[in-house]
Design a protein around this motif. Structure first.
Motif, PDB file in Angstrom:
ATOM      1  N   HIS A  14       7.143  -5.745   5.190  1.00 46.07           N
ATOM      2  CA  HIS A  14       6.401  -6.340   4.070  1.00 46.07           C
ATOM      3  C   HIS A  14       4.924  -6.481   4.447  1.00 46.07           C
ATOM      4  O   HIS A  14       4.045  -6.125   3.660  1.00 46.07           O
ATOM      5  N   GLU A  15       4.652  -6.987   5.652  1.00 42.58           N
ATOM      6  CA  GLU A  15       3.267  -7.160   6.103  1.00 42.58           C
ATOM      7  C   GLU A  15       2.534  -5.820   6.191  1.00 42.58           C
ATOM      8  O   GLU A  15       1.371  -5.716   5.801  1.00 42.58           O
ATOM      9  N   LEU A  17       3.244  -3.012   4.545  1.00 42.20           N
ATOM     10  CA  LEU A  17       3.029  -2.481   3.191  1.00 42.20           C
ATOM     11  C   LEU A  17       1.883  -3.219   2.504  1.00 42.20           C
ATOM     12  O   LEU A  17       1.084  -2.608   1.779  1.00 42.20           O
ATOM     13  N   ASP A  18       1.791  -4.514   2.743  1.00 44.10           N
ATOM     14  CA  ASP A  18       0.695  -5.297   2.187  1.00 44.10           C
ATOM     15  C   ASP A  18      -0.640  -4.831   2.777  1.00 44.10           C
ATOM     16  O   ASP A  18      -1.631  -4.690   2.058  1.00 44.10           O
ATOM     17  N   LEU A  21      -1.542  -1.569   1.196  1.00 47.19           N
ATOM     18  CA  LEU A  21      -2.084  -1.803  -0.143  1.00 47.19           C
ATOM     19  C   LEU A  21      -3.555  -2.211  -0.046  1.00 47.19           C
ATOM     20  O   LEU A  21      -4.402  -1.721  -0.808  1.00 47.19           O
ATOM     21  N   ALA A 100      10.618  -7.889  -3.131  1.00 50.99           N
ATOM     22  CA  ALA A 100       9.227  -7.887  -2.660  1.00 50.99           C
ATOM     23  C   ALA A 100       8.800  -6.490  -2.212  1.00 50.99           C
ATOM     24  O   ALA A 100       7.692  -6.038  -2.536  1.00 50.99           O
ATOM     25  N   LEU A 101       9.666  -5.810  -1.481  1.00 53.02           N
ATOM     26  CA  LEU A 101       9.341  -4.464  -1.009  1.00 53.02           C
ATOM     27  C   LEU A 101       9.220  -3.493  -2.177  1.00 53.02           C
ATOM     28  O   LEU A 101       8.326  -2.636  -2.202  1.00 53.02           O
ATOM     29  N   THR A 103       8.303  -4.208  -5.230  1.00 52.29           N
ATOM     30  CA  THR A 103       7.042  -4.521  -5.909  1.00 52.29           C
ATOM     31  C   THR A 103       5.864  -3.896  -5.165  1.00 52.29           C
ATOM     32  O   THR A 103       4.989  -3.268  -5.770  1.00 52.29           O
ATOM     33  N   LEU A 104       5.846  -4.051  -3.838  1.00 53.88           N
ATOM     34  CA  LEU A 104       4.758  -3.485  -3.044  1.00 53.88           C
ATOM     35  C   LEU A 104       4.713  -1.962  -3.136  1.00 53.88           C
ATOM     36  O   LEU A 104       3.635  -1.375  -3.286  1.00 53.88           O
ATOM     37  N   VAL A 105       5.859  -1.334  -3.063  1.00 58.07           N
ATOM     38  CA  VAL A 105       5.911   0.129  -3.129  1.00 58.07           C
ATOM     39  C   VAL A 105       5.436   0.612  -4.503  1.00 58.07           C
ATOM     40  O   VAL A 105       4.693   1.598  -4.597  1.00 58.07           O
ATOM     41  N   GLU A 107       3.276  -0.953  -6.490  1.00 57.24           N
ATOM     42  CA  GLU A 107       1.827  -1.135  -6.515  1.00 57.24           C
ATOM     43  C   GLU A 107       1.124  -0.047  -5.715  1.00 57.24           C
ATOM     44  O   GLU A 107       0.077   0.472  -6.128  1.00 57.24           O
ATOM     45  N   LEU A 108       1.693   0.299  -4.560  1.00 57.49           N
ATOM     46  CA  LEU A 108       1.099   1.335  -3.713  1.00 57.49           C
ATOM     47  C   LEU A 108       1.091   2.692  -4.419  1.00 57.49           C
ATOM     48  O   LEU A 108       0.092   3.419  -4.365  1.00 57.49           O
TER      49      LEU A 108
END
Length: 161
Positions: A14-15, A17-18, A21, A100-101, A103-105, A107-108
């Motif tokens: 998660h960190e 991927l953040d 981003l 959460a993962l 959502t991040l993917v 957005e990326l």
């Protein structure tokens, strides 16, 4: 390996991927402001984060396999399948990691597509500008010293028409 170890790996993912981003947003800023001299540096930084993610993915897959075996799941289960089979509180935690993962993917992917369009649009604009600024070539000259392919100019220079 246990649930705690896998959860720690998921937090690390998660960190990363953040961070990825953030780097993608930095890249977009550089593109939009025309500070292209920094693009190679940001591309390198993005590649470093991607390498870290690849290494973490291997470790996460190994941890997932061990837990899946203990839970009676088939090889290589998704995080969603693992969450469905895990005992509480891990089931809830894995579900939250999954959301959460995801959502991040998402957005990326969106930001990556936007950056690609900006770069392609910039390249097209540069190409158009180069074509518009193109100076006509002088052409070639005949054995008499006249410019070939431009009969009008050659004729008017001789004073005949």
């Amino acid at each position: 390996m246990d649930h705690q170890h896998l959860s720690t790996l998921l937090w690390r993912e998660h960190e990363l991927l953040d961070l990825l981003l953030f780097k993608a947003e930095e890249k977009q800023y550089l593109i939009l402001t025309g500070k292209t001299r920094w693009l190679p540096r940001i591309a390198h930084e993005i590649e470093v984060v991607l390498d870290q993610l690849r290494g973490l993915e291997i470790e996460r897959a190994a941890a997932t396999e061990q837990i899946a075996g203990r839970l009676g799941l088939d090889a290589n289960p998704s995080l969603r399948q693992l969450a469905d089979a895990a005992p509480e509180p891990w089931a809830d935690l894995y579900t939250k990691h999954h959301e959460a993962l995801l959502t991040l993917v998402t957005e990326l992917r969106s930001l990556s597509d936007a950056n690609r369009e900006l770069v392609e649009g910039g390249l097209a604009a540069i190409g158009d500008a180069l074509l518009a600024a193109r100076v006509p070539s002088a052409g070639t000259y005949t054995h008499s010293g006249r410019q070939a392919g431009n009969a009008y100019r050659a004729v008017t220079l001789d004073g005949a028409m």
